[in-house]
Design a protein around this motif. Structure first.
Motif, PDB file in Angstrom:
ATOM      1  N   VAL A 260     -10.319 -20.508  -4.554  1.00  0.00           N
ATOM      2  CA  VAL A 260     -10.948 -20.886  -5.814  1.00  0.00           C
ATOM      3  C   VAL A 260     -12.396 -21.256  -5.528  1.00  0.00           C
ATOM      4  O   VAL A 260     -12.683 -21.930  -4.533  1.00  0.00           O
ATOM      5  CB  VAL A 260     -10.219 -22.087  -6.466  1.00  0.00           C
ATOM      6  N   VAL A 261     -13.293 -20.801  -6.407  1.00  0.00           N
ATOM      7  CA  VAL A 261     -14.712 -21.107  -6.255  1.00  0.00           C
ATOM      8  C   VAL A 261     -15.201 -21.792  -7.521  1.00  0.00           C
ATOM      9  O   VAL A 261     -15.106 -21.236  -8.612  1.00  0.00           O
ATOM     10  CB  VAL A 261     -15.545 -19.828  -6.006  1.00  0.00           C
ATOM     11  N   PHE A 262     -15.705 -23.028  -7.353  1.00  0.00           N
ATOM     12  CA  PHE A 262     -16.345 -23.760  -8.439  1.00  0.00           C
ATOM     13  C   PHE A 262     -17.856 -23.634  -8.280  1.00  0.00           C
ATOM     14  O   PHE A 262     -18.346 -23.344  -7.185  1.00  0.00           O
ATOM     15  CB  PHE A 262     -15.932 -25.241  -8.414  1.00  0.00           C
ATOM     16  N   PRO A 263     -18.624 -23.890  -9.328  1.00  0.00           N
ATOM     17  CA  PRO A 263     -20.088 -23.770  -9.230  1.00  0.00           C
ATOM     18  C   PRO A 263     -20.694 -24.851  -8.328  1.00  0.00           C
ATOM     19  O   PRO A 263     -20.034 -25.839  -7.981  1.00  0.00           O
ATOM     20  CB  PRO A 263     -20.564 -23.922 -10.678  1.00  0.00           C
TER      21      PRO A 263
ATOM     22  N   ARG B   1     -17.292 -32.345 -12.669  1.00  0.00           N
ATOM     23  CA  ARG B   1     -17.730 -33.697 -13.040  1.00  0.00           C
ATOM     24  C   ARG B   1     -16.550 -34.670 -12.968  1.00  0.00           C
ATOM     25  O   ARG B   1     -15.399 -34.260 -12.975  1.00  0.00           O
ATOM     26  CB  ARG B   1     -18.296 -33.692 -14.460  1.00  0.00           C
ATOM     27  N   ASP B   2     -16.861 -35.947 -12.937  1.00  0.00           N
ATOM     28  CA  ASP B   2     -15.809 -36.961 -12.840  1.00  0.00           C
ATOM     29  C   ASP B   2     -14.914 -37.034 -14.066  1.00  0.00           C
ATOM     30  O   ASP B   2     -13.834 -37.619 -14.005  1.00  0.00           O
ATOM     31  CB  ASP B   2     -16.410 -38.335 -12.528  1.00  0.00           C
TER      32      ASP B   2
ATOM     33  N   ALA C 182     -18.444 -31.897  -3.923  1.00  0.00           N
ATOM     34  CA  ALA C 182     -17.115 -32.370  -4.312  1.00  0.00           C
ATOM     35  C   ALA C 182     -17.238 -33.788  -4.830  1.00  0.00           C
ATOM     36  O   ALA C 182     -17.469 -34.712  -4.069  1.00  0.00           O
ATOM     37  CB  ALA C 182     -16.164 -32.321  -3.122  1.00  0.00           C
ATOM     38  N   GLY C 183     -17.118 -33.947  -6.115  1.00  0.00           N
ATOM     39  CA  GLY C 183     -17.167 -35.270  -6.706  1.00  0.00           C
ATOM     40  C   GLY C 183     -15.849 -36.001  -6.508  1.00  0.00           C
ATOM     41  O   GLY C 183     -14.877 -35.472  -5.946  1.00  0.00           O
ATOM     42  N   HIS C 184     -15.816 -37.212  -6.994  1.00  0.00           N
ATOM     43  CA  HIS C 184     -14.645 -38.077  -6.849  1.00  0.00           C
ATOM     44  C   HIS C 184     -13.403 -37.444  -7.485  1.00  0.00           C
ATOM     45  O   HIS C 184     -12.323 -37.443  -6.900  1.00  0.00           O
ATOM     46  CB  HIS C 184     -14.959 -39.442  -7.487  1.00  0.00           C
ATOM     47  N   TYR C 185     -13.540 -36.896  -8.672  1.00  0.00           N
ATOM     48  CA  TYR C 185     -12.396 -36.336  -9.411  1.00  0.00           C
ATOM     49  C   TYR C 185     -11.738 -35.191  -8.635  1.00  0.00           C
ATOM     50  O   TYR C 185     -10.532 -35.195  -8.405  1.00  0.00           O
ATOM     51  CB  TYR C 185     -12.862 -35.868 -10.790  1.00  0.00           C
TER      52      TYR C 185
END
Length: 127
Positions: A61-64, A69-70, A102-105
């Motif tokens: 999987v590729v996220f931008p 966001r959290d 990579a945010g907290h969420y």
């Protein structure tokens, strides 16, 4: 060397026009590609409207670059997408999830679901 990704399914989720270019390149490399959050029509690329539909059967999987966001949202050219735990639960343990930051969420979800989170923005070789 074309075809290095033959037999793999890669989901590209959200982002801007660069995500579409990435999807096209992944296709050229032999991957089956699912693209979520875009209103384009591309031959041989499966365009889907939800994160759950995108990740079913994915090998990666590729996220931008900005990541998730959290609040669980991801920017996309069509409209923001929502990443929910039940969507990512479709992924098998150890599936790589690429993101710029990579945010907290997303970090919590990856830990809980035992996904392999690959954060590319902090890497010196990426810059």
């Amino acid at each position: 060397m074309k075809g290095r990704l033959r037999g793999l399914t890669v989901s590209v989720i959200g982002g801007d026009r660069r995500a579409v270019f990435m999807a096209e390149e992944l296709l050229r490399e032999g991957a089956q590609v699912k693209l979520a959050g875009h209103t384009v029509s591309l031959p041989s690329i499966q365009v889907v409207t939800t994160v759950g539909a995108a990740v079913r059967g994915a090998d990666a999987v590729v996220f931008p670059l900005p990541g998730v966001r959290d609040d669980g949202s991801v920017t996309a050219s069509a409209e923001p997408l929502l990443v929910r735990e039940e969507d990512l639960a479709f992924l098998h343990e150890g599936v790589p999830v690429f993101t710029g930051f990579a945010g907290h969420y997303l970090g919590k979800l990856a830990d809980r679901l035992q996904l392999r989170l690959v954060e590319v923005a902090p890497r010196d070789d990426f810059a």
